[in-house]
Design a protein around this motif. Sequence first.
Motif, PDB file in Angstrom:
ATOM      1  N   ARG A   1       2.711  36.111  13.887  1.00  0.00           N
ATOM      2  CA  ARG A   1       2.036  37.570  14.271  1.00  0.00           C
ATOM      3  C   ARG A   1       2.249  38.751  13.428  1.00  0.00           C
ATOM      4  O   ARG A   1       1.172  39.492  13.076  1.00  0.00           O
ATOM      5  CB  ARG A   1       2.298  37.846  15.799  1.00  0.00           C
TER       6      ARG A   1
ATOM      7  N   LEU B   1      -0.733  41.449  13.919  1.00  0.00           N
ATOM      8  CA  LEU B   1      -0.964  41.512  15.220  1.00  0.00           C
ATOM      9  C   LEU B   1       0.345  42.278  15.737  1.00  0.00           C
ATOM     10  O   LEU B   1       0.720  42.589  16.895  1.00  0.00           O
ATOM     11  CB  LEU B   1      -1.128  40.150  15.968  1.00  0.00           C
TER      12      LEU B   1
ATOM     13  N   ALA C   1      -4.912  44.163  11.130  1.00  0.00           N
ATOM     14  CA  ALA C   1      -5.314  42.692  11.324  1.00  0.00           C
ATOM     15  C   ALA C   1      -6.652  42.439  10.947  1.00  0.00           C
ATOM     16  O   ALA C   1      -7.060  41.367  10.077  1.00  0.00           O
ATOM     17  CB  ALA C   1      -5.075  42.250  12.604  1.00  0.00           C
ATOM     18  N   GLY C   2      -7.768  43.354  11.022  1.00  0.00           N
ATOM     19  CA  GLY C   2      -9.154  43.079  10.923  1.00  0.00           C
ATOM     20  C   GLY C   2      -9.394  43.090   9.563  1.00  0.00           C
ATOM     21  O   GLY C   2     -10.321  42.266   9.112  1.00  0.00           O
TER      22      GLY C   2
ATOM     23  N   VAL D   1      -7.484  36.917   7.885  1.00  0.00           N
ATOM     24  CA  VAL D   1      -6.714  35.986   8.417  1.00  0.00           C
ATOM     25  C   VAL D   1      -7.328  35.230   9.780  1.00  0.00           C
ATOM     26  O   VAL D   1      -7.759  35.947  10.597  1.00  0.00           O
ATOM     27  CB  VAL D   1      -5.602  36.415   8.659  1.00  0.00           C
TER      28      VAL D   1
ATOM     29  N   PHE E   1      -6.848  33.467  12.825  1.00  0.00           N
ATOM     30  CA  PHE E   1      -5.998  33.185  14.051  1.00  0.00           C
ATOM     31  C   PHE E   1      -6.265  32.365  14.939  1.00  0.00           C
ATOM     32  O   PHE E   1      -7.190  32.833  15.860  1.00  0.00           O
ATOM     33  CB  PHE E   1      -5.163  34.428  14.373  1.00  0.00           C
TER      34      PHE E   1
ATOM     35  N   PHE F   1      -4.997  31.061  18.635  1.00  0.00           N
ATOM     36  CA  PHE F   1      -3.971  31.413  19.479  1.00  0.00           C
ATOM     37  C   PHE F   1      -3.615  30.197  20.286  1.00  0.00           C
ATOM     38  O   PHE F   1      -4.397  29.057  20.518  1.00  0.00           O
ATOM     39  CB  PHE F   1      -4.466  32.461  20.571  1.00  0.00           C
TER      40      PHE F   1
ATOM     41  N   HIS G   1      -3.473  29.791  23.742  1.00  0.00           N
ATOM     42  CA  HIS G   1      -4.081  29.492  24.619  1.00  0.00           C
ATOM     43  C   HIS G   1      -5.655  29.636  24.389  1.00  0.00           C
ATOM     44  O   HIS G   1      -6.374  30.258  25.120  1.00  0.00           O
ATOM     45  CB  HIS G   1      -3.760  30.174  25.997  1.00  0.00           C
TER      46      HIS G   1
ATOM     47  N   ALA H   1      -7.608  31.719  23.393  1.00  0.00           N
ATOM     48  CA  ALA H   1      -8.178  33.082  23.739  1.00  0.00           C
ATOM     49  C   ALA H   1      -9.635  33.106  23.394  1.00  0.00           C
ATOM     50  O   ALA H   1     -10.204  34.166  22.886  1.00  0.00           O
ATOM     51  CB  ALA H   1      -7.503  34.166  22.912  1.00  0.00           C
TER      52      ALA H   1
ATOM     53  N   GLY I   1     -17.118  36.728  14.768  1.00  0.00           N
ATOM     54  CA  GLY I   1     -16.618  37.476  13.550  1.00  0.00           C
ATOM     55  C   GLY I   1     -17.569  37.977  12.551  1.00  0.00           C
ATOM     56  O   GLY I   1     -17.658  38.742  11.877  1.00  0.00           O
TER      57      GLY I   1
ATOM     58  N   ALA J   1     -12.138  31.053  14.117  1.00  0.00           N
ATOM     59  CA  ALA J   1     -11.471  31.534  13.255  1.00  0.00           C
ATOM     60  C   ALA J   1     -11.828  31.400  11.661  1.00  0.00           C
ATOM     61  O   ALA J   1     -11.783  32.035  10.858  1.00  0.00           O
ATOM     62  CB  ALA J   1     -10.016  31.165  13.193  1.00  0.00           C
TER      63      ALA J   1
END
Lengths: 349, 268
Positions: A46, A51, A71-72, A76, A78, A80, A82, A84, A98, A150
Amino acid sequence: MAIEVKNLVKKFGTFAALDHVDLRVADGELLALLGPSGSGKTTLLRIIAGLDWPDSGEVSFDGQDALAHGAGERNVGFVFQHYALFRHMTVFENVAFGLRVQPRAVRKDEAAIRARVKELLDLVQLDWLSDRYPSQLSGGQRQRIALARALAIEPRILLLDEPFGALDAKVRKELRQWLRSLHSEIHVTSIFVTHDQEEALEVANRVVVMDKGRIEQVGTPGDVYDNPATAFVHGFIGESIVLPVDVSEGCVRLGKKVLNIAADGLESGASRLFIRRHDMQVEPAGTGALEGAVRHVRTFGPIQRAEVALSVVDGETLIEIDAPRDRPLQVGDVIGLHPRRFRIFAGQE
Amino acid sequence: MRFLITAIALIFLTVFVVLPLVVVFAQAFAKGIGTYFAALGEPEALSAIRLTLLTAFISVSLNLVFGVIAAWAISKFEFRGKTLLITLIDLPFSVSPVISGLVFVLMFGAQGYWGPWLQSHNIHILFALPGIALATTFVTFPFVARSLIPLMQEQGTQEEEAAISLGASGLQTFFRVTLPNVKWGLLYGVLLCNARAMGEFGAVSVVSGHIRGETNTMPLLVEILYNEYQFVSSFAIASLLAMLALITLIAKTILERHLDEGQLSGGD
């Protein structure tokens, strides 16, 4: 994109999630962060993604300070644990997200966005699901959509948090192979977090073993299995027999019995002897470093797993060994045991 | 046994819920439809309806904005004093509406903290629309925040993190991810907030001053007309409020169905 992490520290209250971590990831690598829960692997991931923020230390991408960017801005991808996925958007819109939130100056036009999303859905072989909502997908499908989403931003680094954690065994197996072949296809620097050693050893080019916020060992899958650097790694990866021994004057003692194994160059004091189950060779009674009585035998596939009570002066210790089936063991047999390979680490728990 | 319990429940419901509703409409139409509409057409009645709608519009708008902000802060961020804030949000529910009204009198009244200053600048808050809107906003604040917080907390922050890592700005994340995910819950909160805002009596009664044709909302006018034995006019306006309640009830049922579906689709 190469990643370098230097002296990273992150505390949650008094709990040190990362305790002075250093790591280099080469461009195009597929790296696994392996460790038990609470070992800091997800925190490290993270922080690389932006994050979470470290208390101190450096993170750089190709020599450039990554911590200076949110992060933005790090580009990168990412994935998750679960997934997300955006629950109110279709699969198509999830993947397109994105691309749609890019600043107007660099944003692609609608036709280009559609083409790119189509391409990504083809890549993950799910283009026929583009009008569905995440709730209508299976776990494996959601995982692949999360990956496509992603990848949409053409990330320089791909980070995956327990990518197969929430899937059943069969789907996991398929997705593992799929991820590896995907990586060899697109070749983006990738790091995934897992607590499943089999997953790490099977998928990654290199494995980073973590425990209690520290990196215990970095190496190829073969390396960490065959040459564990620490007692933790030996115990965590693969099945090990662990015996508390005492090392003094070049002798290794189990209880009061001197074991017939080499102890050159070992530190004196209380230590632990680690042997892989399948590295324990069965010998006739009276020979071999250890001796014990077979208490229980189960056979599966090419091996027989025997529970052996080692006779130690002050009582007995139960161990499990894996032996080939060419010489069947019987309950009650007294056998000698000789470790073909072993490691001794100083200190006892 | 089951029959008996069902019967008791039905009788109770009839006596306490259905009957009063029937009585309201029966009284409103007691002297015919013509009289009913004439009563609603009175200038005083029209002014009360206008004021009520305006008040509800102002307080629902304010609570929409602040409720969403409060719920967002509480459910998506960790900070000191969070528990205190959650408790404070509930305050208007636990305080008697009369006290809520009195608070504003103490602040803005002629003898209140800011009363003299307001008077010298010729700003009217009490016994005028601002006071009524403020009191109503205070009393109805918890509805929007309360209906959003559990929903947002359950949804967690992963989708927001995903949006941020995909390059979305804070505002893009809020409007494209957070808000659409709670839209049904938000509508639900707004609906209840609106119903309460239009029906609020206690707090408004304290700050309104009961100036006829000027600061009387519908609930206040109902009481005044009733006390003056103008039963038809009183119940005619009461019937409008009762209809609002029925519409709210229906809308609420529909929204609750959407909310259940929304939550189902959220699980993984």
